[in-house]
Motif scaffolding. Sequence first.
Motif, PDB file in Angstrom:
ATOM      1  N   ALA A 133      35.304  42.101  41.622  1.00  0.00           N
ATOM      2  CA  ALA A 133      34.363  42.042  40.504  1.00  0.00           C
ATOM      3  C   ALA A 133      32.923  41.870  40.969  1.00  0.00           C
ATOM      4  O   ALA A 133      32.048  41.553  40.169  1.00  0.00           O
ATOM      5  CB  ALA A 133      34.746  40.895  39.575  1.00  0.00           C
ATOM      6  N   SER A 134      32.669  42.081  42.254  1.00  0.00           N
ATOM      7  CA  SER A 134      31.329  41.861  42.808  1.00  0.00           C
ATOM      8  C   SER A 134      30.588  43.174  43.040  1.00  0.00           C
ATOM      9  O   SER A 134      31.186  44.199  43.358  1.00  0.00           O
ATOM     10  CB  SER A 134      31.417  41.107  44.138  1.00  0.00           C
ATOM     11  N   THR A 135      29.284  43.096  42.906  1.00  0.00           N
ATOM     12  CA  THR A 135      28.390  44.198  43.254  1.00  0.00           C
ATOM     13  C   THR A 135      27.466  43.733  44.372  1.00  0.00           C
ATOM     14  O   THR A 135      26.883  42.643  44.286  1.00  0.00           O
ATOM     15  CB  THR A 135      27.546  44.637  42.044  1.00  0.00           C
ATOM     16  N   LEU A 136      27.359  44.540  45.421  1.00  0.00           N
ATOM     17  CA  LEU A 136      26.465  44.230  46.533  1.00  0.00           C
ATOM     18  C   LEU A 136      25.159  44.992  46.362  1.00  0.00           C
ATOM     19  O   LEU A 136      25.171  46.201  46.092  1.00  0.00           O
ATOM     20  CB  LEU A 136      27.095  44.611  47.870  1.00  0.00           C
ATOM     21  N   SER A 137      24.044  44.300  46.520  1.00  0.00           N
ATOM     22  CA  SER A 137      22.727  44.928  46.517  1.00  0.00           C
ATOM     23  C   SER A 137      22.100  44.676  47.875  1.00  0.00           C
ATOM     24  O   SER A 137      21.952  43.526  48.295  1.00  0.00           O
ATOM     25  CB  SER A 137      21.842  44.348  45.409  1.00  0.00           C
ATOM     26  N   VAL A 149      34.839  40.467  33.939  1.00  0.00           N
ATOM     27  CA  VAL A 149      36.114  41.170  33.978  1.00  0.00           C
ATOM     28  C   VAL A 149      36.937  40.747  32.769  1.00  0.00           C
ATOM     29  O   VAL A 149      36.880  39.600  32.320  1.00  0.00           O
ATOM     30  CB  VAL A 149      36.884  40.880  35.282  1.00  0.00           C
ATOM     31  N   LEU A 150      37.709  41.655  32.239  1.00  0.00           N
ATOM     32  CA  LEU A 150      38.480  41.409  31.028  1.00  0.00           C
ATOM     33  C   LEU A 150      39.782  40.696  31.375  1.00  0.00           C
ATOM     34  O   LEU A 150      40.595  41.202  32.154  1.00  0.00           O
ATOM     35  CB  LEU A 150      38.781  42.733  30.324  1.00  0.00           C
ATOM     36  N   ASN A 151      39.977  39.514  30.782  1.00  0.00           N
ATOM     37  CA  ASN A 151      41.186  38.718  31.001  1.00  0.00           C
ATOM     38  C   ASN A 151      42.185  39.034  29.887  1.00  0.00           C
ATOM     39  O   ASN A 151      41.922  38.765  28.714  1.00  0.00           O
ATOM     40  CB  ASN A 151      40.828  37.230  30.982  1.00  0.00           C
ATOM     41  N   LEU A 197      33.700  35.666  33.891  1.00  0.00           N
ATOM     42  CA  LEU A 197      33.123  35.827  35.219  1.00  0.00           C
ATOM     43  C   LEU A 197      34.134  35.371  36.263  1.00  0.00           C
ATOM     44  O   LEU A 197      34.690  34.272  36.168  1.00  0.00           O
ATOM     45  CB  LEU A 197      31.832  35.023  35.349  1.00  0.00           C
ATOM     46  N   ALA A 198      34.374  36.207  37.253  1.00  0.00           N
ATOM     47  CA  ALA A 198      35.339  35.862  38.300  1.00  0.00           C
ATOM     48  C   ALA A 198      34.730  34.951  39.351  1.00  0.00           C
ATOM     49  O   ALA A 198      35.448  34.239  40.049  1.00  0.00           O
ATOM     50  CB  ALA A 198      35.870  37.141  38.958  1.00  0.00           C
ATOM     51  N   ASP A 229      22.602  49.684  45.624  1.00  0.00           N
ATOM     52  CA  ASP A 229      23.606  48.854  44.957  1.00  0.00           C
ATOM     53  C   ASP A 229      24.951  49.566  44.999  1.00  0.00           C
ATOM     54  O   ASP A 229      25.021  50.784  44.769  1.00  0.00           O
ATOM     55  CB  ASP A 229      23.238  48.606  43.486  1.00  0.00           C
ATOM     56  N   PHE A 230      26.012  48.809  45.299  1.00  0.00           N
ATOM     57  CA  PHE A 230      27.335  49.413  45.200  1.00  0.00           C
ATOM     58  C   PHE A 230      28.397  48.344  44.962  1.00  0.00           C
ATOM     59  O   PHE A 230      28.314  47.227  45.450  1.00  0.00           O
ATOM     60  CB  PHE A 230      27.694  50.248  46.433  1.00  0.00           C
ATOM     61  N   LYS A 231      29.389  48.727  44.180  1.00  0.00           N
ATOM     62  CA  LYS A 231      30.580  47.905  44.013  1.00  0.00           C
ATOM     63  C   LYS A 231      31.533  48.229  45.146  1.00  0.00           C
ATOM     64  O   LYS A 231      31.630  49.371  45.586  1.00  0.00           O
ATOM     65  CB  LYS A 231      31.260  48.177  42.668  1.00  0.00           C
ATOM     66  N   ILE A 232      32.236  47.207  45.630  1.00  0.00           N
ATOM     67  CA  ILE A 232      33.212  47.438  46.690  1.00  0.00           C
ATOM     68  C   ILE A 232      34.448  48.126  46.109  1.00  0.00           C
ATOM     69  O   ILE A 232      34.896  49.162  46.596  1.00  0.00           O
ATOM     70  CB  ILE A 232      33.600  46.111  47.366  1.00  0.00           C
TER      71      ILE A 232
END
Length: 304
Positions: A140-144, A68-70, A78-79, A157-160
């Motif tokens: 910033a998480s992706t669930l697989s 994620v861009l800070n 990385l968060a 796969d999907f981002k919340i």
Amino acid sequence: MAKKEHFINKQNDSMISIYQDKATIEAAFFQHSVLCQTFLPYRNPGDEVTMWQQKQGKAQLAVSCTPVLNPATDKYELAGIPYGTKARLILAHINTQAIKTQSKTIDVEDSMTAFIKSIGLATDGRTIREVKEQLRRLSASTLSVGFIDGARAVQVDFKIVKAFDLWFPKDDSQRVLWPSTVVLSDDYFNSLMLHAIPLDERALAALSNNAMAMDIYSWLAQRLHRITPGKPQFITWQALKDQFGQGYERMDHFKEVFRKTIHMALKQYPNALTRVEEVPNKGYNLSHTQPPILARNTIQIETQ
């Protein structure tokens, strides 16, 4: 000790309330069925860890953190992987708002502080910072989610969260500053609409200091009503350790903690008190009972 006594009193008060007044769907919290079977970490796996994996039966979950861009550094960072009770509670809150409003856009600014108070968490600076940190990690998480079927593997796969302001001012002294909205991804929202499990808000609040207890409660809530009446399902200790034994190397240590923790969860699920029985030296028998809250939808994922 005072903090421990507070949670014990909270659990006892919740148990009495649940016995006296059955919850309705209007007062439910919701969790995705996948996260009632496979779970986020109990503790921080390490800020440098980029993927968390867990397996339960045929289902496997991987949680990956994306850069994620800070704005403060003008660099991607990385968060980290979401973890602990607060990540679970935040996700339940976001899910609940999405289901009740039938909208992918969640008003966080007006709802998050009220939610924190409603489940009995302190609204001091430390708690707010922890909640914000877990909200950032979830976003910033992706669930697989994968399933093995013989030689085939099926994976989704999907981002919340699709978009929102991930970075907050560091000064929490003036007021609680949340992003105005969270926008759920289409994939997650559509999946949630099909596979949401209703949970009793009072139970989650009572168990809000124990991630394993929250997971056991959620697991039983989605599992027990799917068991055929009169045909109990047996779960081995090894299967339970694979599912709930994060960080426990020795089986005897896990058994000691699990027995205490499942008792905590069952106190918040009165229908299940006599439907979950330990088989000495082997595991547990699970028998059919009604879910904590009756709902129109039932989950479609079979695991064991």
